[in-house]
Scaffold this motif. Sequence first.
Motif, mmCIF file in Angstrom:
data_model
loop_
_atom_site.group_PDB
_atom_site.id
_atom_site.type_symbol
_atom_site.label_atom_id
_atom_site.label_comp_id
_atom_site.label_asym_id
_atom_site.label_seq_id
_atom_site.Cartn_x
_atom_site.Cartn_y
_atom_site.Cartn_z
ATOM 1 N N UNK A 97 3.044 21.563 3.471
ATOM 2 C CA UNK A 97 3.613 20.078 3.716
ATOM 3 C C UNK A 97 2.446 19.597 4.392
ATOM 4 N N UNK A 98 1.664 19.454 4.515
ATOM 5 C CA UNK A 98 0.477 18.021 4.770
ATOM 6 C C UNK A 98 0.015 17.870 3.107
ATOM 7 N N UNK A 99 0.236 18.611 2.148
ATOM 8 C CA UNK A 99 -0.015 18.267 0.642
ATOM 9 C C UNK A 99 1.296 17.314 0.227
ATOM 10 N N UNK A 100 2.267 17.281 0.642
ATOM 11 C CA UNK A 100 3.580 17.038 0.001
ATOM 12 C C UNK A 100 3.503 15.973 1.102
ATOM 13 N N UNK A 101 3.431 15.722 2.070
ATOM 14 C CA UNK A 101 3.313 14.108 2.516
ATOM 15 C C UNK A 101 2.424 13.026 2.161
ATOM 16 N N UNK A 102 0.796 13.882 1.702
ATOM 17 C CA UNK A 102 -0.314 13.185 1.645
ATOM 18 C C UNK A 102 -0.607 12.544 -0.153
ATOM 19 N N UNK A 103 0.105 14.001 -0.618
ATOM 20 C CA UNK A 103 -0.189 13.384 -2.163
ATOM 21 C C UNK A 103 0.843 11.768 -2.403
ATOM 22 N N UNK A 104 2.258 11.950 -2.461
ATOM 23 C CA UNK A 104 2.899 11.242 -2.879
ATOM 24 C C UNK A 104 2.880 9.693 -2.515
ATOM 25 N N UNK A 105 2.502 10.187 -1.158
ATOM 26 C CA UNK A 105 1.756 8.056 -0.612
ATOM 27 C C UNK A 105 0.022 7.847 -0.809
ATOM 28 N N UNK A 106 -0.526 8.790 -1.452
ATOM 29 C CA UNK A 106 -2.073 8.789 -2.003
ATOM 30 C C UNK A 106 -1.063 8.081 -3.687
ATOM 31 N N UNK A 107 -0.959 8.956 -4.571
ATOM 32 C CA UNK A 107 -0.553 8.044 -5.602
ATOM 33 C C UNK A 107 0.397 6.744 -5.411
ATOM 34 N N UNK A 108 1.412 7.085 -4.088
ATOM 35 C CA UNK A 108 1.852 5.390 -4.618
ATOM 36 C C UNK A 108 1.207 4.285 -4.368
ATOM 37 N N UNK A 109 -0.021 4.652 -3.442
ATOM 38 C CA UNK A 109 -0.735 3.461 -3.007
ATOM 39 C C UNK A 109 -1.248 2.644 -4.745
ATOM 40 N N UNK A 110 -2.185 3.905 -5.179
ATOM 41 C CA UNK A 110 -2.270 3.425 -6.311
ATOM 42 C C UNK A 110 -1.878 3.161 -7.399
ATOM 43 N N UNK A 111 -0.472 3.379 -7.258
ATOM 44 C CA UNK A 111 0.894 2.746 -8.552
ATOM 45 C C UNK A 111 1.247 1.793 -8.188
ATOM 46 N N UNK A 112 1.241 1.491 -6.723
ATOM 47 C CA UNK A 112 1.640 0.225 -6.002
ATOM 48 C C UNK A 112 0.631 -0.942 -6.751
ATOM 49 N N UNK A 113 -0.671 -0.687 -6.516
ATOM 50 C CA UNK A 113 -2.103 -1.560 -7.150
ATOM 51 C C UNK A 113 -2.071 -1.446 -8.050
ATOM 52 N N UNK A 114 -1.488 -1.134 -9.717
ATOM 53 C CA UNK A 114 -1.279 -1.852 -10.527
ATOM 54 C C UNK A 114 -1.907 -0.188 -11.513
ATOM 55 N N UNK A 115 -2.233 0.815 -10.631
ATOM 56 C CA UNK A 115 -2.453 1.905 -11.730
ATOM 57 C C UNK A 115 -2.374 3.005 -11.355
ATOM 58 N N UNK A 116 -1.423 3.306 -12.450
ATOM 59 C CA UNK A 116 -0.381 4.415 -11.895
ATOM 60 C C UNK A 116 -1.680 6.172 -12.556
ATOM 61 N N UNK A 117 -2.257 5.176 -13.710
ATOM 62 C CA UNK A 117 -2.450 6.052 -14.641
ATOM 63 C C UNK A 117 -3.401 6.523 -13.659
ATOM 64 N N UNK A 118 -4.382 6.084 -12.931
ATOM 65 C CA UNK A 118 -5.044 6.444 -11.793
ATOM 66 C C UNK A 118 -5.286 7.999 -11.107
ATOM 67 N N UNK A 119 -3.329 7.586 -10.446
ATOM 68 C CA UNK A 119 -2.667 8.462 -9.664
ATOM 69 C C UNK A 119 -2.818 9.878 -10.852
ATOM 70 N N UNK A 120 -2.615 9.429 -12.029
ATOM 71 C CA UNK A 120 -2.262 11.433 -12.186
ATOM 72 C C UNK A 120 -3.841 11.510 -13.200
#
Length: 417
Positions: free
Chosen positions: A150-173
Motif C-alpha cells: 500500500x505504501x509503495x503504491x502511494x509513494x511510487x507513482x507520486x515520485x515518478x510523476x514528480x520526475x515526469x512533470x519536471x521533464x525527466x520521464x526517463x529518470x523515473x523509469x
Amino acid sequence: MPSASANYRTLLRTSGAVAFFLPTVVGRLGIAMTGIGIVWLVHARTGSYAAAGLVTGAFAVAGAVAGAQIGRFVDRFGQARVLPCALGAHAGAVALLLAGTVADLVAGVLVGATMPQISALSAAGWSALLSGERAAALPTAFALEALANGVSYLAGPALVSVLGAAGRPGAGVLLAAALVVGGGLALAAQRRTMPPLTGRTERRHAGRALLRFPFLRQVALGLAVGVFFGAMQVSVAAYAVGRGTPDAAALLYFASNCTNLVGGWVYGAWRHGGSPRRHQAAAAACLTLASLPLTFLDAPIAVGATLTLTGLAVPVLLILTSVLTEASVPRAVLTQAFTWGNSASAAGSAGAAAVVGRVVDTGGAHGGFGVAAGAAVMVAVLALGGLRDSSSDVPGSSAPTETTAPNLPAAGRDPGR
C-alpha cells in the motif's frame, strides 16, 4: 496502537526477518513506479496517451502471464539462482525501452515479462520463516506485506510523476529499474532465510494442489478483488469529473487509501481468533454492503464516507487470501501459488479498467460503481462458498496433496510472540 506497534516489532525481531523484508520493500517500490513511469516516458516520446496506455497495458499483461512461470522456476531452482537471471534480463529490457532501439510495445512486453513478483517471493519467505509453532504469526506477516504494498503504491507513482512533470520521464523509469534490481539482488543474497527446495517427485505431486478448489477459489477471489480495484479507479475519477470538481478525485483516492492502510495495520495487529475462512466471508460481506450504496449516492461527503468503508475491508481480504493460499498448497509450489494470485488480481484490475471506461461513457459514474459492486458481490459469493471447503485449507490441517504442507496452529495461540 502501541500494542499494534509491539506486535509488528515482535514479528520483525524474528531472526532473519528484517534482512529479507527490507530488500523486498525497496524492490516493490520500484515495481509500483514502473507502470506509471512507462506512461510518462511513452507519452513524452509520442505525445499520445493512447500509445502510452497500450504499452503500459502490454507491460501489465506480460507481467501477469510470465510472473507465474518465474515463480515456478523459483520453486524449482531457488531464489538465489533465478533472481539474478531475471533481474539481469529486466535491466536489459529497461535499457531497450530507454534507448528506443526497439518498438515501445515490444520493450514494454519485455520489461513486464522479466520483472519478478517480489511480493510473492516475500510472502513465501515469511511462510518459511514462520513455520511450525510460529505459524500463527502469519496473518501479521501478511498484513505487513499489505502495508508495504500500500505504501509503495502511494509513494511510487507520486515520485515518478514528480520526475515526469519536471521533464525527466526517463529518470523515473531508470530509478524504478534501479530499485527493482537493487532490492531483488539484495533479496537473492539472503540465502539463510530462503524457502528450502524440494525434490522433483515432491514438486510433481504438489503441483496438483494448484488445480484443486481451495486454491482456485482464492485465485478467483483475487481476480474479483482486482476487478473491484480497476472499476473503482475509473469510477471515482468519472464521478469527480462529472460533478465538475476533478480535483476531488485525489481527495477521494487519498481517503480510501488511508483507510486501506489502517484496516490492514489493525487486522495484522489483532490476535486472530476463529476461522480465517469466516473472517474472509465477513470481510467480503462488509465490502459488498459498503459498495452497493455507491450505485445511487451522489453527495460528495456520502460518497467519500462510503469509499473509506470499502478501504477498511479490502486489505483484510487480501491478507486472508494470502493466509488461505499458504494453507491450501504445499511448500514445494508456494511461490508459484502466490504469483498466480497476484497475477489474477493484476489481470482483473487491468481488464476492469478497460471495460468500465465504456460503461462510464454510457451510464456515468454510477454505472462504473455498479460494476465494482458486482465484483464485490462475486467476492462475497466466493468467500461464502469457501465455508463449505474441507478442513484442509484452514490453520492446523495439511494441504490436500501427497505432500504435507506446513501446519498452521490455531490463531490467537502464538507461543512465539
